[in-house]
Structures are given as C-alpha cells and as structure tokens.
Enzyme design. Structure first.
Site, PDB file in Angstrom:
ATOM      1  N   GLU A 157      29.231  19.636 -40.583  1.00  0.00           N
ATOM      2  CA  GLU A 157      28.216  18.896 -41.322  1.00  0.00           C
ATOM      3  C   GLU A 157      28.386  18.984 -42.832  1.00  0.00           C
ATOM      4  OE1 GLU A 157      26.361  19.837 -37.323  1.00  0.00           O
ATOM      5  OE2 GLU A 157      27.592  20.899 -38.785  1.00  0.00           O
ATOM      6  N   HIS A 207      32.064  24.343 -34.984  1.00  0.00           N
ATOM      7  CA  HIS A 207      31.110  23.235 -34.847  1.00  0.00           C
ATOM      8  C   HIS A 207      30.965  22.831 -33.387  1.00  0.00           C
ATOM      9  CE1 HIS A 207      28.935  19.516 -35.496  1.00  0.00           C
ATOM     10  NE2 HIS A 207      29.837  18.888 -34.752  1.00  0.00           N
ATOM     11  N   GLU A 218      22.275  29.287 -40.384  1.00  0.00           N
ATOM     12  CA  GLU A 218      23.615  29.707 -39.975  1.00  0.00           C
ATOM     13  C   GLU A 218      24.360  30.425 -41.095  1.00  0.00           C
ATOM     14  OE1 GLU A 218      25.510  26.231 -38.122  1.00  0.00           O
ATOM     15  OE2 GLU A 218      23.515  25.705 -37.379  1.00  0.00           O
ATOM     16  N   HIS A 239      26.322  23.902 -43.682  1.00  0.00           N
ATOM     17  CA  HIS A 239      25.129  23.121 -44.030  1.00  0.00           C
ATOM     18  C   HIS A 239      23.932  24.049 -44.220  1.00  0.00           C
ATOM     19  CE1 HIS A 239      23.687  23.904 -39.951  1.00  0.00           C
ATOM     20  NE2 HIS A 239      24.939  23.650 -39.567  1.00  0.00           N
ATOM     21  N   ASP A 245      32.629  24.648 -40.082  1.00  0.00           N
ATOM     22  CA  ASP A 245      31.652  23.757 -39.468  1.00  0.00           C
ATOM     23  C   ASP A 245      31.970  22.333 -39.918  1.00  0.00           C
ATOM     24  OD1 ASP A 245      29.487  23.003 -37.938  1.00  0.00           O
ATOM     25  OD2 ASP A 245      28.044  24.292 -38.955  1.00  0.00           O
ATOM     26  N   HIS A 271      20.046  22.001 -40.254  1.00  0.00           N
ATOM     27  CA  HIS A 271      19.484  22.500 -39.002  1.00  0.00           C
ATOM     28  C   HIS A 271      19.880  23.961 -38.862  1.00  0.00           C
ATOM     29  CE1 HIS A 271      23.608  21.415 -37.803  1.00  0.00           C
ATOM     30  NE2 HIS A 271      23.478  22.351 -36.882  1.00  0.00           N
TER      31      HIS A 271
END
Length: 275
Positions: A10, A61, A135, A105, A8, A117
C-alpha cells in the site's frame, strides 16, 4: 551483517486503490512490478553501504506472494508464503542487525493516509500499554524485542510520520503525499527508487544511532474488532476477554513476542465469516 527488508504494497509509489493491491483485480500486476522495483532499490542501497551484507526480503503484503522472484535482485534471499513465524517479519532473528520497511502504510484511523488500515478490515485499533499501534508500530516493537532497530521506512508522508513518532532517529522516504484514503501525489517510480536507494545506504551506514523500539512486559493489550462475531471468536482464545462496549477484547502478555503472536492470531480470526 544481516538486514531484513519487509515489503508491503500500500505504501509503494503510485499505488492508491484497493484494486491495485488485490491479486484478483486488474491493476495488481502493475503494482507488484512497482513493488519489486522499489524492493530492488532498497536492496541496492543496503549493499552500496555494506557490500558483504546478507539481505533477506520478506514479502509482507496480503498472501505474502506478491514480489516477482525472477525480477528480484539475485543477491537477496526471498521469504515468501504464509502462514509463517513472525508474519510480516519472516526471517527476523537474533542475528539480524537492522530492519527496513518498504511500502508501508499508516494505521487504521490515522488519516488522511493512503489505504490506511491495521492488518485487515476486521481490526479497528490495537493498543499496547495504552499506545495505539498499527503494522508499523507492531513490527518495529517485535524487531525491538530482539534488539533489532528499524532504520528505514518508505511509504506515504503519514506512514513516515508514524514511524518518526516511535523511532525519531530512523530514516524515512515519503514516496507520495496522501490526499485521502484513495488518493495521493506520487513520485515517479524511478525517482522513488533513486531516493530509496540513497536512503537505504544512509540508514545502514548510521544504524548504530537508531535505538530499537523495546517495550518491556508485562503488557496490557486492547484490540478493537469491527464486528460482534469477531469478538465471539476471539474470546475462544485462552487469556482473551471481552471488554465493555461489545467490540473490544483484551489480554495480558508477558512480553512483546507474546503480544505479537496473539495479535496475528486475532487478525486471522477476524477474516473468518460466520456460518
């Protein structure tokens, strides 16, 4: 052996703002280069420990088209693009021996955490058997459904703590310390890469000591959505019901694979704007 590295953006060192994670914004090209570099560090660490390993990299991502293929370590295979089976874990199967999460994240609501998020801005929370999962948890449990452990995660300190809550024996690398949703104290990218390479080698070497996160079915799932029209769309899916309160939908799943697929679908429905 086969190792899947899911990447990802972030949680990459130095990334702290949405402009850096959005392909349409000016800082994105730098962020995708940093993302590719950290991925290469993880690949190198895996192959330091197991030189003959088959390493698959899932770009995980946004559009799943962020990693720079021409700059990626040529010893790895790249899983790129969407939609695809298993989303962020594209390439995962029963032959996979370990999963590595790079640049991850924390879940929505777990602050202070950088760019926290869950899937997208339409999902406020996902609860599986009463446990809130972002996630990190959803992907760890999907891997666990196939008896594959998540052995390593890199991201900010809150993301690392989130995995440790679920898989205490996993290795983590905090490449930045969160100060808030859009601020952090970050390692230099080269330092982050060196730490990640060492950690990846360690994690692969001791993978047998990490138990997969297995959640036995049947499972009751609740998903909090951010807008009423998202709930209206979600309940069109067979088996999904509206709960009291106006923003929550529920469903029952026979196992985690069904849970994962339905959450992915609800996340996609949450991106549709009303006509």
């Amino acid at each position: 052996m086969k190792v899947l590295i899911s990447v990802d953006m972030e949680g990459i060192s130095g990334v702290v703002h949405p402009t850096e994670t959005n392909p349409d914004r000016y800082d994105y090209e730098r962020a995708r280069a940093l993302m590719t570099a950290e991925t290469n560090s993880a690949i190198a660490g895996v192959l330091d420990a197991e030189p003959t390993a088959a390493v698959w990299v899932a770009d995980a991502h946004g559009p799943f088209r962020n990693l720079l293929p021409e700059q990626l370590d040529r010893r790895a295979r790249l899983v790129r693009g969407k939609p695809r089976p298993l989303g962020m874990l594209g390439g995962l199967d029963e032959d996979t021996d370990a999963v590595v999460l790079v640049g991850y994240h924390a879940r929505a609501g777990r602050g202070p955490a950088v760019l926290a998020h869950t899937m997208n801005d339409g999902i406020l929370d996902v609860r599986v058997a009463g446990r809130s999962m972002g996630e990190i948890g959803l992907n760890a449990a999907m891997a666990g459904h196939l008896n594959v452990p998540v052995v390593l995660l890199s991201g900010d300190d809150r993301a690392c703590a989130e995995l440790h809550d679920l898989v205490p024996s996993a290795v983590t690398v905090a490449v930045k310390q969160a100060l808030g949703q859009g601020a952090a104290v970050a390692l230099h990218p080269e330092e982050a890469g060196e730490r990640l390479r060492r950690a990846a080698a360690e994690a692969i070497t001791r993978r047998a000591q990490v138990a997969p996160l297995a959640l036995a079915g049947p499972l009751e799932v609740e998903v909090d959505l951010s807008a009423p029209f998202m709930v209206d769309l979600a309940v069109l899916v067979p088996g999904v019901s509206r709960a009291e309160g106006g923003r929550t939908v529920t469903f029952s799943a026979t196992g985690f694979a069904e849970t994962y697929r339905l959450v992915l679908l609800l996340a996609q429905l949450a991106t549709i704007k009303p006509g």
